[in-house]
Design a protein around this motif. Structure first.
Motif, PDB file in Angstrom:
ATOM      1  N   GLY A 113       0.810  -1.211   0.000  1.00 42.31           N
ATOM      2  CA  GLY A 113       0.000   0.000   0.000  1.00 42.31           C
ATOM      3  C   GLY A 113       0.846   1.264   0.000  1.00 42.31           C
ATOM      4  N   LEU A 116      -8.755   1.066   0.866  1.00 39.25           N
ATOM      5  CA  LEU A 116      -8.737  -0.337   0.464  1.00 39.25           C
ATOM      6  C   LEU A 116     -10.027  -0.724  -0.260  1.00 39.25           C
ATOM      7  CD1 LEU A 116      -7.189  -2.923   0.341  1.00 39.25           C
ATOM      8  CD2 LEU A 116      -7.872  -3.437   2.688  1.00 39.25           C
ATOM      9  N   MET A 123      -3.942  -5.143   3.081  1.00 37.08           N
ATOM     10  CA  MET A 123      -3.062  -3.997   2.844  1.00 37.08           C
ATOM     11  C   MET A 123      -2.359  -3.596   4.131  1.00 37.08           C
ATOM     12  SD  MET A 123      -3.874  -0.249   1.121  1.00 37.08           S
ATOM     13  CE  MET A 123      -4.652   0.493   2.566  1.00 37.08           C
ATOM     14  N   ILE A 126     -12.051  -7.032   3.454  1.00 36.35           N
ATOM     15  CA  ILE A 126     -10.899  -6.134   3.357  1.00 36.35           C
ATOM     16  C   ILE A 126     -10.256  -6.026   4.730  1.00 36.35           C
ATOM     17  CG2 ILE A 126     -11.796  -4.839   1.389  1.00 36.35           C
ATOM     18  CD1 ILE A 126     -12.651  -2.641   3.363  1.00 36.35           C
TER      19      ILE A 126
END
Length: 270
Positions: free
Chosen positions: A170, A184, A198, A228
């Protein structure tokens, strides 16, 4: 003439060929019906605020319970003269000692076949920018594990299930939990994965996105979840750059992800 012991690990000035695009691996369940892995990154070893004792406990947990590890980048602080901030003067060890420690830390995991791969982080990228030496690639080569670059597709098989996972270090500058998650979410629009991971933002958080799609075989509309996950860090708040800039405090640690073998399901905990 005696061979230089480092000869096998010295790369050329520029990486040739592509970084691996698909990291496909079969994970053995470490419990009756699921395999577990830890997304471990943003250690920043060498920074005085690094909670290395917490990192070592996490690694020992993985060794004791056969938990896999996916490296998310920023393993070392890598403070250089040209780096932003004063880490070149504050870091407690030079980058060579930082790298040596990370190799020693991850070696037992690699020996047990528990290292799924290693991403580069922007702090490893500091050295790449100044010298062309790719520290992340070098560590992965020493450990004989896949080098995943800054981002990579993963396909993890567990039992009769398969899980597409997109992971990246990231680069967002988001400050708050909801803006970090939003960054994200925005990335997730480009990658149709069950799980997106991430690092970089020093936050431990997760959420689920509910999406609809057509089951072509059954000819019905079904719903599924895309998860996520922000993968945390080990940089304590006091004496860190986050404190200096007045950023919010983030939760330390790494997420544990369970991938089930008999049904298509995953669980996230921290």
């Amino acid at each position: 003439m005696k061979k230089n012991p480092l000869a096998d690990y010295i790369g050329e000035d520029r990486i040739k060929g592509r970084v691996i695009r698909l990291n496909a691996q079969r994970l053995q369940p470490n419990h009756e019906d699921y395999a577990e892995f830890l997304a471990l990154g943003d250690i920043h070893y060498g920074h005085p605020a690094c909670d290395i004792a917490r990192v070592e406990r996490q690694v020992q947990y993985c060794l004791d319970h056969n938990v896999y590890v996916l490296g998310m980048g920023d393993y070392i602080e890598a403070g250089l003269r040209g780096s932003v901030g004063d880490s070149v003067y504050m870091q407690t060890f030079n980058p060579q000692k930082q790298m040596d420690y990370i190799v020693d830390l991850f070696q037992p995991l690699a020996d047990k076949g528990l290292m799924l791969g290693l991403h580069n982080g922007n702090h490893e990228g500091r050295i790449m920018k100044e010298t062309s030496v790719n520290i992340g690639r070098l560590i992965a080569k020493i450990l004989h594990v896949p080098f995943l670059g800054y981002a990579c597709w993963n396909l993890f098989y567990v039992g009769n299930q398969s899980y597409p996972v997109y992971s990246l270090h990231g680069s967002t500058g988001s400050r708050y939990v909801y803006t970090k998650l939003k960054a994200l979410v925005d990335i997730s629009h480009n990658f149709d994965a069950d799980l997106l991971l991430m690092g970089h933002v020093h936050e431990l958080a997760d959420d689920a996105i509910l999406v609809q799609e057509i089951d072509k075989k059954r000819k019905v509309v079904v719903e599924r979840k895309k998860f996520i996950v922000l993968t945390g860090s080990y940089l304590k708040y006091d004496d860190s750059y986050a404190q200096e800039k007045g950023y919010p405090m983030g939760k330390l640690g790494s997420p544990k992800i369970k991938l089930f073998s008999k049904k298509h399901d995953l669980h996230i905990s921290s």
